[in-house]
Every structure is written in structure tokens, then in C-alpha cells.
Design a protein around this motif. Structure first.
Motif: not given
Lengths: 219, 402
Positions: A46-47, A50, A55-57, A75, A79, A82, A88, A90, B305, B307-310, B393, B396, B398-399
Motif C-alpha cells: 500500500t505504501t 501511495n 500521496l506520499l513523498s 500540490d 493533484s 492524479r 485509484f 483504495p 486520492l 485528485g482534490a487539492t489541499r 502528508q 496521505l 489510506f489504510r
């Protein structure tokens, strides 16, 4: 090359201890590839998804998608990328409870500026996945399998170039799982690059390229 | 065509699907805006009332018959009608004292006028030659003294034809209507001494005997005194007490001062209450928004996830809070307006202090200020969460179950 991962690492630190969730991963995908990463829970699958989705750097290494180094994007641009190019799916339930099934599927269409309302496309996707009759239902009245299908339909709404799916057949019976995997195969045949992570051995056979992930490393 | 799922549409869907939370928070903001608008409107009306009282009080002292101090105060402050008399010789005796710069007498009657009022009104007879309290104000409004036989009415006296008022079966011409002061003078009718004596005689003919056999020519109700500069009000009070019995002396400065103190206390209490309530509302909203943040972590992660910006996540949250505080603000100020405007006479009566509503511009300013404050409460309360959402983050990963 649609996607290229170079020495990708994600390191987490807790106090004086640290561990790598993803370690030195290298992977390339072209349009139409169907890759499956299998591995146990906690192996870093999953990491990795992401990281690929931006979603993760990463702690180190690079993710280049469709010619763009994800970490160099703002961002807003990340975004947008993405939203426009990645579908995606999840793990778990990711359907917004306050929206109908139809609006959940249409939602990604409105997260960046576009004309139209995507209603016909959303209905077509729901029909294709066999839940058109639930278009106006709210998620709380849906089964786990139906919710999973909504998430899959939603991933296709913006015609993505890459489909990232995290355990997409969880909660699905064998027949439905088979149906979904055929849908992914068809998408790959139409040029969409599919990267799927799973711990379900029954669906591994659908992939053209199979990887194993253990302790953050890709084999 | 299906509607676009813009941030404010998403916010509305979210609010609709959580009706209890939405209504509860809206009520909290409504109460705040009610307190802000209603409270400030009443406070300013009281302040204006005090201003009106100060502006119309040229006298330093009012001398009334013993036992009628409270009647005189009620007459001035709330317009509660009353009549009382003492010998005119009191005024003559007072004139002999040092320290008096101006002196004038007044004569009171009360009457029920079918042509204007369902309750008795106060009729105040003044001597234009010596009056230094009401006459300047009348001159300002009428452009001269009261004509013989004519009456001047206070701002709250309603007339059928705006030209006449009927007392004891006689129509009296109305020379002018005075500006609103917020005091009891608004519910009073003013007449010259000659006219009020005519009114008195007509009342007698109708069987109403205000003076019970005493000569009206030799009676007055109150003496208004302006103290000579440098003489000292307290000194003159002592002189009056030494020289005569059967009178009570009202210090207008003391009267205004006590109202001013009560009003000051009321306004301080209101300010403290409003600030406390504002802080409590902010806290309630902040706590509720923060508490829902965890339950909504998954929702925000999903949007991210997809694609929405913050910024878009923050916009959804801010729109939600804006809707809540906007609805609350409009409802609260609306209810306050619906109570304060139609019932302002009743409110003034209950408070028992001079009460003068501000001008429409002032009311509009108060309304806008209260609305802006109430509307700003929601976004302010959710600002921290919005900023948190904008941090890299934060949402960011998602589990399932995270």
C-alpha cells in the motif's frame, strides 16, 4: 515509458528506531501493462501505491509518471495529474456516505475544471459493472461487494492512463472477483496500465507481470 | 443536467446528511447573533434614551410636593401619568432665595383622550415666559411659543387627523409634534398655563376634580430651578430645606447619574456576556469540527486520492462552517429583529429607563456587524482544521481502519 520507479525508498522513524516500508524499488510500466504485486499484509504494497500516486513523498528515489517527476510538482499540479491520469481504487471502503452512488462515481470529474456533468459516462460505467440500478442509492444500503464495484467504476470516470488498485477483490465473491479482473484485463488491452496489489493468490494469474513484495523490497 | 459537485455543493450534501449536527450548530450561532444584535440594539436604545434625557433637562433641581418624588421621576423617565399639587406660594418663597439663576413652574393634569389614546396621557402646563426647559425645545420645533388654546404633543402621541386632540369633549388644535427623546416626555402633551387652566375647568365640568376644592390659580405641581454658576447645588438644597417644609427636591444630575450608572453596568454586563458567548460559541464549533475531523479522515483521504487539492479540502470544510454560521446568523438576527422592533415599547416599559431606538442607518450597521461576527464564527472555528488539512502528508496514507 509511462511509469518509472528508481531506487524508491520510504523510511519511517519512531523515536530512535527506523524501518523501511519501501526499499530500493525499481519498476517500469508501459501503457497496456498489467502488473500484479503480491505480498503479505505489512510488506509495503500500500505504501508503494501511495508513493506512485503521489500521496506520499519518498525518503529517496524517484517516481516519474508520464514524463513528470512527481516530487517536482506542486500540490495543484500533482493533484491534477492524479485526477486526470490515475484511477485509484483504495483498500477498504472509500465511498463517500453523503453522496449517492451516481454522485460518488461522478465526483472525480468535478475535482478539477471540466465542462459537462459526466452523468451519462457514470451511468455507463455503473451499467458495465452491473450496478446501474443502484445509481440513486446511498452507500449505507449497499453490500461490501457493491461498494467495491462503485470504487472501481469511479476509478474509470476520467479515462485514466494508470490504474492503481489496492486489494480490489476483497469483499467480492469468486464470480464477482473474476468479473472485475476481466474488466481490468480489458482496460489493459485498451491501453490502460494496471498495477494491482493483492495477497489473494487466486487473482495473480490475471497479471502479465507478477512481482512479490517482502519487507519493502520488490522481487 | 445533473448538478456539478462543486465544493459548496459537497458541503451542502454533507450538512444535509448530518441534520442533527447541522441544526445543533446552527442554533448555537443563532443564539450568538440574537445576543449580539438584540443586546446591542437595546443597549444603544438605552444610551440614546439617556442622551435624550440629558438634552432635555435644563433644570438642576425639581421641587415637588412631599411624597411625590417617585411620581415625578416616573413621569420623566417612563411617561407614567400622575398629578400632584402644592401651593404656588412655594415658588414665590423659592424666588427669594439666593443661588437661583432661573425658576419656572409646571402644572400637571392627566386625561384620557378617546381621539388619541386608550390610556391616560400626561398633560404638562408650562409658563412660556419663565420656562427654560421645554420652551427652548418647543421653539426649536415650532419656531415660537405655544399659542393660546393650542397644544404640543410628544412623539408617541398618535392623532387621528394630525391637527386636533380631544380632551374633555373639546377639540384642541395641535400646533406641533416634538422630536422623539426616548423619555416620558414623548408620551406627554404640553400646554401653556392658560390652556391648561381651561382644560382643568372643562375637567371639573365633567366631574373630574383634580384639586379637590383647592384654588387652581394658587396651585402648581413642580418648580424647576437652574442654580447660579458657582453657588453649588448642595448649598441651594440646604437653603431650600431650611426655608420650607412639605417639599421634596430631586437633583436631576443625580437622577441622570443613577440612570447612567445603571446603564453603564448594563452595558458592561452585556459586553462581558456577548464576549463570553462569542468565545463559548467558537469553542463549541471548534470542538465539534475537530471531533468530526477524525471520523472524516477517510472522507478527506478519499477526496485527496481522487485528485482534490489541499485547498479544495479546506474549501469544503470552510463552506460547511460558513453555511452553518450564515444560517445561524440570519436566523438569530431575524428573531432578534422580530422581537425588538414590534415590542420595543414593551421592552422600554419593562426596563423602566428612557429608551430611544437608533436611526435606520445605525440599525443597519448593527445588523451588518452582528451578521458579520456570527458568519465569521464558523470559518474561524474551522480554520485550524482547514490549515491542518493543508499541511503536506496529513491525510496521505489510506489504510483500512486507519
Amino acid at each position: 515509458m509511462l511509469l518509472e520507479l528508481t531506487n524508491l525508498c520510504k523510511k519511517y522513524s519512531y523515536g530512535d528506531k527506523s524501518f523501511y516500508a519501501v526499499r530500493d524499488v525499481r519498476l517500469s510500466l508501459n501503457s497496456g501493462d498489467f502488473a500484479i504485486i503480491a505480498g503479505r499484509s505489512g510488506s509495503g504494497k500500500t505504501t508503494l501505491l501511495n508513493l506512485i500516486g503521489g500521496l506520499l513523498s519518498p525518503s529517496s528515489g524517484k517516481v516519474v509518471f508520464d514524463g513528470s517527476d512527481l516530487m517536482s510538482l506542486s500540490d495543484r499540479d500533482l493533484s491534477a495529474l492524479r485526477n486526470e491520469k490515475i484511477g485509484f481504487i483504495p483498500q477498504g471502503y472509500s465511498i463517500l456516505s453523503n453522496l449517492t452512488v451516481l454522485d460518488n462515481v461522478r465526483l472525480p470529474y468535478f475535482l478539477h475544471r471540466r465542462r459537462g456533468d459526466a452523468r451519462d459516462r457514470a451511468l455507463a460505467l455503473l451499467k458495465e459493472i452491473g450496478i446501474e440500478h443502484l445509481a440513486n442509492a446511498y452507500p449505507k444500503s449497499l453490500s461490501g461487494g457493491e461498494l467495491r464495484r462503485v470504487a472501481i467504476a469511479r476509478a474509470f470516470i476520467n479515462n485514466p492512463k494508470l490504474l492503481l488498485a489496492d486489494e480490489p477483490t476483497n469483499d467480492l465473491d469468486t464470480e464477482s472477483a473474476g468479473y472485475v479482473m476481466k474488466l481490468f484485463s480489458r482496460a489493459a488491452a485498451e491501453g490502460v496500465s494496471v498495477l494491482l496489489v493483492t495477497h489473494d493468490p487466486d487473482i495473480i494469474a490475471y497479471g502479465y507481470r507478477i512481482y512479490q513484495m517482502r519487507d519493502g523490497r520488490l522481487y | 443536467m445533473a448538478q456539478a459537485l462543486t465544493p459548496h455543493k459537497l458541503s451542502r450534501f454533507n450538512l444535509k446528511r448530518k441534520p442533527f449536527r447541522t441544526y445543533a450548530l446552527t442554533i448555537v450561532v443563532s443564539v450568538l447573533s440574537f445576543v449580539l444584535f438584540g443586546g446591542s440594539l437595546v443597549s444603544i436604545s438605552l444610551k440614546n434614551g439617556l442622551g435624550g434625557l440629558e438634552a432635555r433637562f435644563g433644570a438642576d433641581l425639581i421641587v415637588v410636593p412631599l411624597g411625590h418624588e417617585s411620581d415625578q421621576k416616573a413621569l420623566l423617565l417612563t411617561g407614567k401619568p400622575s398629578y400632584f399639587y402644592f401651593d404656588k406660594g412655594i415658588a414665590d418663597k423659592l424666588k427669594e432665595l439666593d443661588g437661583i439663576s432661573k425658576l419656572s413652574t409646571q402644572f400637571y393634569l392627566t386625561a384620557l383622550s378617546a381621539s388619541c389614546c386608550s390610556v391616560p396621557v400626561q398633560i404638562i402646563g408650562i409658563d412660556p415666559a419663565s420656562d427654560f426647559t421645554i420652551s427652548p425645545w418647543i421653539k426649536e420645533s415650532v419656531g415660537g411659543n405655544i399659542e393660546k388654546g393650542a397644544l404640543i404633543v410628544g412623539s408617541d402621541i398618535e392623532l387621528e387627523d394630525n391637527k386636533h386632540i380631544r380632551f374633555f369633549d373639546k377639540d384642541y388644535p395641535v400646533a406641533a409634534r416634538l422630536d422623539e427623546t426616548g423619555t416620558g416626555l414623548d408620551q406627554s402633551v404640553f400646554a401653556s398655563i392658560e390652556t391648561i387652566k381651561d382644560l382643568y375647568q372643562r375637567a371639573r365640568q365633567k366631574g373630574l376634580n383634580f384639586l379637590a376644592g383647592t384654588d387652581p390659580e394658587g396651585s402648581i405641581s413642580s418648580v424647576l430651578i437652574k442654580v447660579k454658576d458657582g453657588y453649588g447645588i448642595e448649598r441651594l438644597i440646604t437653603d431650600i430645606r431650611r426655608s420650607m417644609d412639605g417639599v421634596q427636591i430631586i437633583k436631576t444630575q443625580g437622577l441622570i447619574g443613577s440612570i447612567s450608572r445603571s446603564l453603564g453596568n448594563f452595558i458592561s454586563f452585556f459586553k462581558l456576556f456577548a464576549i463570553t458567548f462569542l468565545v463559548i460559541t467558537l469553542l463549541i464549533l471548534s470542538v465539534v469540527f475537530s471531533a468530526t475531523a477524525n471520523e472524516r479522515k477517510k472522507e478527506f483521504a478519499t477526496l485527496r486520492l481522487l485528485g482534490a487539492t489541499r485547498k479544495r479540502l479546506a474549501a469544503i470544510l470552510l463552506w460547511e462552517s460558513l453555511y452553518i454560521s450564515g444560517m445561524g446568523g440570519v436566523i438569530g438576527t431575524g428573531i432578534a429583529a422580530a422581537i425588538v422592533f414590534p415590542f420595543n415599547v414593551y421592552i422600554a416599559d419593562r426596563i423602566g429607563l428612557p429608551y430611544l431606538m437608533p436611526s435606520p442607518i445605525w440599525i443597519a450597521t448593527l445588523l451588518t456587524g452582528s451578521l458579520i461576527t456570527a458568519v465569521a464564527v464558523g470559518p474561524t472555528a474551522s480554520a485550524y482544521l482547514a490549515v491542518k488539512l493543508c499541511r503536506p502528508q496529513t491525510y496521505l496514507t489510506f489504510r483500512e481502519g486507519e
